[in-house]
Enzyme design. Sequence first.
Site, PDB file in Angstrom:
ATOM      1  N   HIS A 108       0.876  -1.177   0.000  1.00 32.21           N
ATOM      2  CA  HIS A 108       0.000   0.000   0.000  1.00 32.21           C
ATOM      3  C   HIS A 108       0.917   1.232   0.000  1.00 32.21           C
ATOM      4  CE1 HIS A 108      -2.846   2.891   1.816  1.00 32.21           C
ATOM      5  NE2 HIS A 108      -3.813   2.070   1.477  1.00 32.21           N
ATOM      6  N   ASP A 157       3.112  -4.197   8.110  1.00 32.78           N
ATOM      7  CA  ASP A 157       1.846  -3.488   7.941  1.00 32.78           C
ATOM      8  C   ASP A 157       0.736  -4.522   8.109  1.00 32.78           C
ATOM      9  OD1 ASP A 157      -0.495  -2.484   6.942  1.00 32.78           O
ATOM     10  OD2 ASP A 157       0.332  -1.765   5.052  1.00 32.78           O
ATOM     11  N   GLN A 209      -4.571  -5.143   7.096  1.00 35.08           N
ATOM     12  CA  GLN A 209      -5.588  -6.099   6.639  1.00 35.08           C
ATOM     13  C   GLN A 209      -5.534  -7.410   7.423  1.00 35.08           C
ATOM     14  OE1 GLN A 209      -7.992  -5.484   4.509  1.00 35.08           O
ATOM     15  NE2 GLN A 209      -7.274  -3.536   3.702  1.00 35.08           N
ATOM     16  N   LYS A 227     -10.348  -0.747  10.643  1.00 35.43           N
ATOM     17  CA  LYS A 227     -10.469  -1.992   9.872  1.00 35.43           C
ATOM     18  C   LYS A 227     -10.757  -3.171  10.802  1.00 35.43           C
ATOM     19  CE  LYS A 227      -7.382  -0.435   6.206  1.00 35.43           C
ATOM     20  NZ  LYS A 227      -8.209  -0.080   5.056  1.00 35.43           N
ATOM     21  N   CYS A 239      -4.716   2.337  -3.710  1.00 34.75           N
ATOM     22  CA  CYS A 239      -3.493   2.903  -3.099  1.00 34.75           C
ATOM     23  C   CYS A 239      -2.304   1.962  -3.316  1.00 34.75           C
ATOM     24  CB  CYS A 239      -3.661   3.180  -1.610  1.00 34.75           C
ATOM     25  SG  CYS A 239      -4.950   4.357  -1.259  1.00 34.75           S
TER      26      CYS A 239
HETATM   27  N1  PMP Z   1      -1.904  -0.804   4.517  1.00 40.63           N
HETATM   28  C1  PMP Z   1      -2.874  -1.561   3.996  1.00 40.63           C
HETATM   29  C2  PMP Z   1      -2.544  -2.960   3.535  1.00 40.63           C
HETATM   30  C3  PMP Z   1      -4.172  -1.047   3.891  1.00 40.63           C
HETATM   31  O1  PMP Z   1      -5.132  -1.819   3.363  1.00 40.63           O
HETATM   32  C4  PMP Z   1      -4.426   0.256   4.343  1.00 40.63           C
HETATM   33  C5  PMP Z   1      -5.816   0.862   4.238  1.00 40.63           C
HETATM   34  N2  PMP Z   1      -6.405   0.714   2.997  1.00 40.63           N
HETATM   35  C6  PMP Z   1      -3.390   1.000   4.891  1.00 40.63           C
HETATM   36  C7  PMP Z   1      -2.137   0.442   4.959  1.00 40.63           C
HETATM   37  C8  PMP Z   1      -3.583   2.392   5.395  1.00 40.63           C
HETATM   38  O2  PMP Z   1      -4.447   2.405   6.489  1.00 40.63           O
HETATM   39  P1  PMP Z   1      -5.000   3.776   7.076  1.00 40.63           P
HETATM   40  O3  PMP Z   1      -5.498   4.557   5.907  1.00 40.63           O
HETATM   41  O4  PMP Z   1      -6.091   3.345   8.001  1.00 40.63           O
HETATM   42  O5  PMP Z   1      -3.877   4.453   7.768  1.00 40.63           O
END
Ligand code: PMP
Length: 409
Positions: A126, A203, A206, A229, A367
């Site tokens: 991401h 990270d 998910q 999440k 993203c």
């Molecule tokens: N890493 C992953 C794998 C994600 O799916 C997301 C959210 N789509 C993020 C990072 C970023 O999370 P946040 O926008 O809640 O900071």
Amino acid sequence: MTSSGFSVEAARAAIPQLKVQVRGKGLVYLDSGATTLKPQSVIERVSRYYLNENSNVHRGAHYLAEAGTYAYESARQIVADFVGATTKEEIVFTRGTTESLNLVASALSDSGRLKGKQIIVSEMEHHSNIVPWQLAANRSGATLVAVRIDDRGEIDRGHLRELLGKQTAVVALTACSNVLGTIVPVKEIAADVHAAGSLLVVDAAQSVTAERVDVKSWDADFVAFSGHKVFAPFGIGVLWAKKGILEELPPYQGGGSMIHQVTFENTTWADVPQKFEAGTPNVGGALGLGEAISWFQAQNPDLAMAHAKSLAEKARQELSAIEGVTVYGAPMKRTSIVAFNLNGVHASDVATVLDQQGIAVRAGHMCCQPLMVRLGTKAIVRASFSIYNTAAEVESLLVGVRKAKEMLN
Ligand code: PMP
């Protein structure tokens, strides 16, 4: 659909947003990868804080401040138990995964550990696990490189071993791809990364609803995730790291609460985790997160997660069987996310047709622009399932995609 210890009906009954009508139809929410829905008890916990406990934590000597501080620190303990931390001092509250990753990248850069070194991320990260490292690399003269993924959507472990060396300061990887659903073997990768003497940042955005996160068995150095999440409110997240590492690192932001003593000449830091929690924190969010985790744990998470995965598997199989649909990735271990396209049709158009039928999915680059390049597409449609989804909703998705095919081809 009650399997012993988990009832999807009970999970659904707890979620008020499922009663929302979309253009006269019941909501089919298949976008939990973007954010999960929130149980009533979580919403009520946040309200209760504002109604009965509203106060600034760690500061006041009065009744409300004590109640607020107690609740905030209890939430930290719930998070610590949830991820298997040794003590609650290993839990830093942040705004979310993005802030947690920026914190680590920034603090490592300020500590001098990245100077002239190499930072490894993967092709399926991401943006929030790429851009903070790019910023840190620019500040510290480090080089950012990407480990390849194979055609199934798994990290190429051979390539990672080739890249790893004395020059590697950090490896930053997702534990679960938000596009391909790949569950990454964190524990095995941690062994390779540590053998090369470098740090592993995970990270887990998910992962928290995809598998049991156990920071001890993962043996990573930093783990980041977002509350929203995992059934909690927005604006609250977590960074886990061992106390010793947190103690070694310089602070990320300066301000109130993170200091021990301030003079114009010099400032000394508060103990961890306060050293990394400058300013007034999102107390209501932290309490909501504590409640959300308690709610999730009461659902029998292993069965609940298996239920969500089985729905995604069914969707994956049935979508693959529709002529003209491409399903992306086929990792061996995967979670409740399915990425697909109707060949020759823009992902947003598919999402729009689905939305007309009350089905919420996400469309776009998720993203993950570098991953889109790797997959040879600009955008995908993502259906992501959670513990409150049903087999009937998988059917709705399939009907919706067939309809989109008729209308858009
Ligand atoms: N890493 C992953 C794998 C994600 O799916 C997301 C959210 N789509 C993020 C990072 C970023 O999370 P946040 O926008 O809640 O900071």
